[in-house]
Motif scaffolding. Sequence first.
Motif, PDB file in Angstrom:
ATOM      1  N   PHE A  55       0.834  -1.194   0.000  1.00  0.00           N
ATOM      2  CA  PHE A  55       0.000   0.000   0.000  1.00  0.00           C
ATOM      3  C   PHE A  55       0.868   1.242   0.000  1.00  0.00           C
ATOM      4  CE2 PHE A  55       0.713  -1.128   4.413  1.00  0.00           C
ATOM      5  CZ  PHE A  55       0.917   0.074   5.061  1.00  0.00           C
ATOM      6  N   THR A  56       0.239   2.371  -0.300  1.00  0.00           N
ATOM      7  CA  THR A  56       0.922   3.660  -0.197  1.00  0.00           C
ATOM      8  C   THR A  56       0.124   4.541   0.753  1.00  0.00           C
ATOM      9  OG1 THR A  56      -0.281   4.587  -2.071  1.00  0.00           O
ATOM     10  CG2 THR A  56       1.868   3.567  -2.547  1.00  0.00           C
ATOM     11  N   LEU A  57       0.814   5.455   1.391  1.00  0.00           N
ATOM     12  CA  LEU A  57       0.176   6.485   2.206  1.00  0.00           C
ATOM     13  C   LEU A  57       0.633   7.806   1.630  1.00  0.00           C
ATOM     14  CD1 LEU A  57      -1.570   7.105   4.752  1.00  0.00           C
ATOM     15  CD2 LEU A  57       0.583   7.360   5.978  1.00  0.00           C
ATOM     16  N   SER A  58      -0.308   8.562   1.070  1.00  0.00           N
ATOM     17  CA  SER A  58       0.002   9.841   0.432  1.00  0.00           C
ATOM     18  C   SER A  58      -0.434  10.985   1.320  1.00  0.00           C
ATOM     19  CB  SER A  58      -0.726   9.957  -0.909  1.00  0.00           C
ATOM     20  OG  SER A  58      -0.346   8.917  -1.769  1.00  0.00           O
ATOM     21  N   VAL A  59       0.403  12.030   1.360  1.00  0.00           N
ATOM     22  CA  VAL A  59       0.028  13.270   2.024  1.00  0.00           C
ATOM     23  C   VAL A  59      -0.656  14.092   0.941  1.00  0.00           C
ATOM     24  CG1 VAL A  59       0.817  15.271   3.325  1.00  0.00           C
ATOM     25  CG2 VAL A  59       2.058  13.092   3.521  1.00  0.00           C
ATOM     26  N   LEU A  60      -1.979  14.230   1.037  1.00  0.00           N
ATOM     27  CA  LEU A  60      -2.744  14.896  -0.009  1.00  0.00           C
ATOM     28  C   LEU A  60      -2.341  16.360  -0.134  1.00  0.00           C
ATOM     29  CD1 LEU A  60      -6.202  13.244   0.657  1.00  0.00           C
ATOM     30  CD2 LEU A  60      -4.490  12.623  -1.048  1.00  0.00           C
ATOM     31  N   GLY A  61      -2.316  16.850  -1.362  1.00  0.00           N
ATOM     32  CA  GLY A  61      -1.910  18.225  -1.624  1.00  0.00           C
ATOM     33  C   GLY A  61      -0.407  18.394  -1.723  1.00  0.00           C
ATOM     34  N   THR A  62       0.335  17.279  -1.632  1.00  0.00           N
ATOM     35  CA  THR A  62       1.794  17.308  -1.765  1.00  0.00           C
ATOM     36  C   THR A  62       2.222  16.149  -2.666  1.00  0.00           C
ATOM     37  OG1 THR A  62       2.433  15.778   0.012  1.00  0.00           O
ATOM     38  CG2 THR A  62       1.944  18.053   0.666  1.00  0.00           C
ATOM     39  N   SER A  63       3.504  16.054  -2.930  1.00  0.00           N
ATOM     40  CA  SER A  63       4.028  14.912  -3.689  1.00  0.00           C
ATOM     41  C   SER A  63       4.586  13.840  -2.753  1.00  0.00           C
ATOM     42  CB  SER A  63       5.117  15.389  -4.649  1.00  0.00           C
ATOM     43  OG  SER A  63       6.192  15.944  -3.918  1.00  0.00           O
ATOM     44  N   LEU A  64       4.382  13.991  -1.456  1.00  0.00           N
ATOM     45  CA  LEU A  64       4.924  13.047  -0.479  1.00  0.00           C
ATOM     46  C   LEU A  64       4.128  11.748  -0.480  1.00  0.00           C
ATOM     47  CD1 LEU A  64       5.454  15.547   2.464  1.00  0.00           C
ATOM     48  CD2 LEU A  64       7.203  14.636   0.925  1.00  0.00           C
ATOM     49  N   LYS A  65       4.850  10.637  -0.583  1.00  0.00           N
ATOM     50  CA  LYS A  65       4.222   9.319  -0.611  1.00  0.00           C
ATOM     51  C   LYS A  65       5.113   8.328   0.121  1.00  0.00           C
ATOM     52  CE  LYS A  65       1.790   8.025  -4.161  1.00  0.00           C
ATOM     53  NZ  LYS A  65       1.321   7.529  -5.452  1.00  0.00           N
ATOM     54  N   LEU A  66       4.510   7.529   0.967  1.00  0.00           N
ATOM     55  CA  LEU A  66       5.216   6.486   1.697  1.00  0.00           C
ATOM     56  C   LEU A  66       4.848   5.130   1.116  1.00  0.00           C
ATOM     57  CD1 LEU A  66       4.253   8.837   3.856  1.00  0.00           C
ATOM     58  CD2 LEU A  66       5.426   7.338   5.418  1.00  0.00           C
ATOM     59  N   ASP A  67       5.767   4.193   1.188  1.00  0.00           N
ATOM     60  CA  ASP A  67       5.517   2.828   0.730  1.00  0.00           C
ATOM     61  C   ASP A  67       5.261   1.953   1.942  1.00  0.00           C
ATOM     62  OD1 ASP A  67       6.032   3.225  -2.084  1.00  0.00           O
ATOM     63  OD2 ASP A  67       8.138   3.466  -1.531  1.00  0.00           O
ATOM     64  N   GLY A  68       4.243   1.103   1.851  1.00  0.00           N
ATOM     65  CA  GLY A  68       3.897   0.246   2.976  1.00  0.00           C
ATOM     66  C   GLY A  68       3.733  -1.199   2.578  1.00  0.00           C
ATOM     67  N   TYR A  69       3.986  -2.059   3.542  1.00  0.00           N
ATOM     68  CA  TYR A  69       3.851  -3.504   3.357  1.00  0.00           C
ATOM     69  C   TYR A  69       3.196  -4.107   4.583  1.00  0.00           C
ATOM     70  CZ  TYR A  69       7.248  -2.808  -0.360  1.00  0.00           C
ATOM     71  OH  TYR A  69       7.877  -2.366  -1.488  1.00  0.00           O
ATOM     72  N   VAL A  70       2.372  -5.118   4.354  1.00  0.00           N
ATOM     73  CA  VAL A  70       1.832  -5.944   5.429  1.00  0.00           C
ATOM     74  C   VAL A  70       2.457  -7.313   5.206  1.00  0.00           C
ATOM     75  CG1 VAL A  70      -0.224  -6.940   6.495  1.00  0.00           C
ATOM     76  CG2 VAL A  70      -0.324  -4.641   5.477  1.00  0.00           C
ATOM     77  N   MET A  71       3.269  -7.728   6.150  1.00  0.00           N
ATOM     78  CA  MET A  71       3.980  -8.995   6.023  1.00  0.00           C
ATOM     79  C   MET A  71       3.164 -10.106   6.660  1.00  0.00           C
ATOM     80  SD  MET A  71       6.410  -7.667   4.443  1.00  0.00           S
ATOM     81  CE  MET A  71       7.707  -8.849   4.262  1.00  0.00           C
ATOM     82  N   GLY A  72       3.035 -11.223   5.951  1.00  0.00           N
ATOM     83  CA  GLY A  72       2.271 -12.356   6.448  1.00  0.00           C
ATOM     84  C   GLY A  72       2.862 -12.918   7.731  1.00  0.00           C
ATOM     85  N   ALA A  73       2.048 -13.628   8.455  1.00  0.00           N
ATOM     86  CA  ALA A  73       2.474 -14.226   9.713  1.00  0.00           C
ATOM     87  C   ALA A  73       1.854 -15.613   9.824  1.00  0.00           C
ATOM     88  CB  ALA A  73       2.031 -13.345  10.877  1.00  0.00           C
ATOM     89  N   SER A  74       2.334 -16.352  10.784  1.00  0.00           N
ATOM     90  CA  SER A  74       1.752 -17.675  11.024  1.00  0.00           C
ATOM     91  C   SER A  74       0.350 -17.480  11.594  1.00  0.00           C
ATOM     92  CB  SER A  74       2.632 -18.454  11.998  1.00  0.00           C
ATOM     93  OG  SER A  74       2.488 -17.924  13.301  1.00  0.00           O
ATOM     94  N   PRO A  75      -0.458 -18.528  11.594  1.00  0.00           N
ATOM     95  CA  PRO A  75      -1.832 -18.388  12.099  1.00  0.00           C
ATOM     96  C   PRO A  75      -1.908 -17.904  13.559  1.00  0.00           C
ATOM     97  CG  PRO A  75      -1.582 -20.456  10.921  1.00  0.00           C
ATOM     98  CD  PRO A  75      -0.213 -19.840  11.031  1.00  0.00           C
ATOM     99  N   ASP A  76      -0.862 -18.096  14.332  1.00  0.00           N
ATOM    100  CA  ASP A  76      -0.884 -17.700  15.741  1.00  0.00           C
ATOM    101  C   ASP A  76      -0.351 -16.293  15.975  1.00  0.00           C
ATOM    102  OD1 ASP A  76      -1.861 -20.206  16.341  1.00  0.00           O
ATOM    103  OD2 ASP A  76       0.141 -21.045  16.659  1.00  0.00           O
ATOM    104  N   GLU A  77       0.160 -15.633  14.937  1.00  0.00           N
ATOM    105  CA  GLU A  77       0.748 -14.304  15.091  1.00  0.00           C
ATOM    106  C   GLU A  77      -0.027 -13.285  14.263  1.00  0.00           C
ATOM    107  OE1 GLU A  77       4.824 -14.447  13.946  1.00  0.00           O
ATOM    108  OE2 GLU A  77       5.290 -16.104  15.294  1.00  0.00           O
ATOM    109  N   ARG A  78       0.119 -12.028  14.646  1.00  0.00           N
ATOM    110  CA  ARG A  78      -0.484 -10.947  13.866  1.00  0.00           C
ATOM    111  C   ARG A  78       0.497 -10.499  12.798  1.00  0.00           C
ATOM    112  NH1 ARG A  78      -2.184  -7.570  19.033  1.00  0.00           N
ATOM    113  NH2 ARG A  78      -0.734  -8.998  19.947  1.00  0.00           N
ATOM    114  N   PRO A  79       0.006 -10.163  11.606  1.00  0.00           N
ATOM    115  CA  PRO A  79       0.908  -9.692  10.551  1.00  0.00           C
ATOM    116  C   PRO A  79       1.503  -8.333  10.913  1.00  0.00           C
ATOM    117  CG  PRO A  79      -1.378  -9.630   9.816  1.00  0.00           C
ATOM    118  CD  PRO A  79      -1.379 -10.245  11.166  1.00  0.00           C
ATOM    119  N   SER A  80       2.749  -8.147  10.568  1.00  0.00           N
ATOM    120  CA  SER A  80       3.455  -6.903  10.843  1.00  0.00           C
ATOM    121  C   SER A  80       3.362  -5.985   9.633  1.00  0.00           C
ATOM    122  CB  SER A  80       4.926  -7.212  11.142  1.00  0.00           C
ATOM    123  OG  SER A  80       5.642  -6.020  11.336  1.00  0.00           O
ATOM    124  N   SER A  81       3.136  -4.706   9.906  1.00  0.00           N
ATOM    125  CA  SER A  81       3.046  -3.716   8.830  1.00  0.00           C
ATOM    126  C   SER A  81       4.144  -2.682   9.016  1.00  0.00           C
ATOM    127  CB  SER A  81       1.689  -3.019   8.866  1.00  0.00           C
ATOM    128  OG  SER A  81       0.653  -3.972   8.824  1.00  0.00           O
TER     129      SER A  81
END
Length: 164
Positions: A55-81
């Motif tokens: 995913f991306t997170l954009s600061v609206l009204g600017t050219s600033l954009k961050l790159d994001g990832y949600v990393m998979g996890a085992s069924p017993d863990e929460r995915p890390s972003s």
Amino acid sequence: MRRALAYGVAASLLSFSAEAASCPQEQARYQDRDKAYELAFLPEASDAQTAEHRFTLSVLGTSLKLDGYVMGASPDERPSSMLFFNCPEGDVTGADLQACTIWQGVIYGESGGTLSLLPAAGQPAAGALLLPALGPAIRQSTLFGEGKAQLAPWDVLTFSGCAS
């Protein structure tokens, strides 16, 4: 008056939920309360084989954009972003990644009034997202300041549409 306001808010949330339910999570878009940020999931496959979502997170009204990832996890863990800003290209060290990491945590999704983990790819999109401590992390980062982001987002972003 309060009851009318409560019904109006409830109707608007139901509208978002119905619209989100017809959109797969990997095409969902979200905005913060002040409409200063947009989080957009990307349907294309990620370079990182363990990434569940990109995913991306954009600061609206600017050219600033961050790159994001949600990393998979085992069924017993929460995915890390993770959210990155201005990371170097090519071979990078752990120190390089640490320096460009703006936020790290779990993204929670709301659906039907219940908060749970972010839906997997192919599942109906969440009606709202919770990224705990996102606002304070941005306020303390290199993304924030003069000539950059002037407002930090709220930690809750609501569904705003579906990419086609």
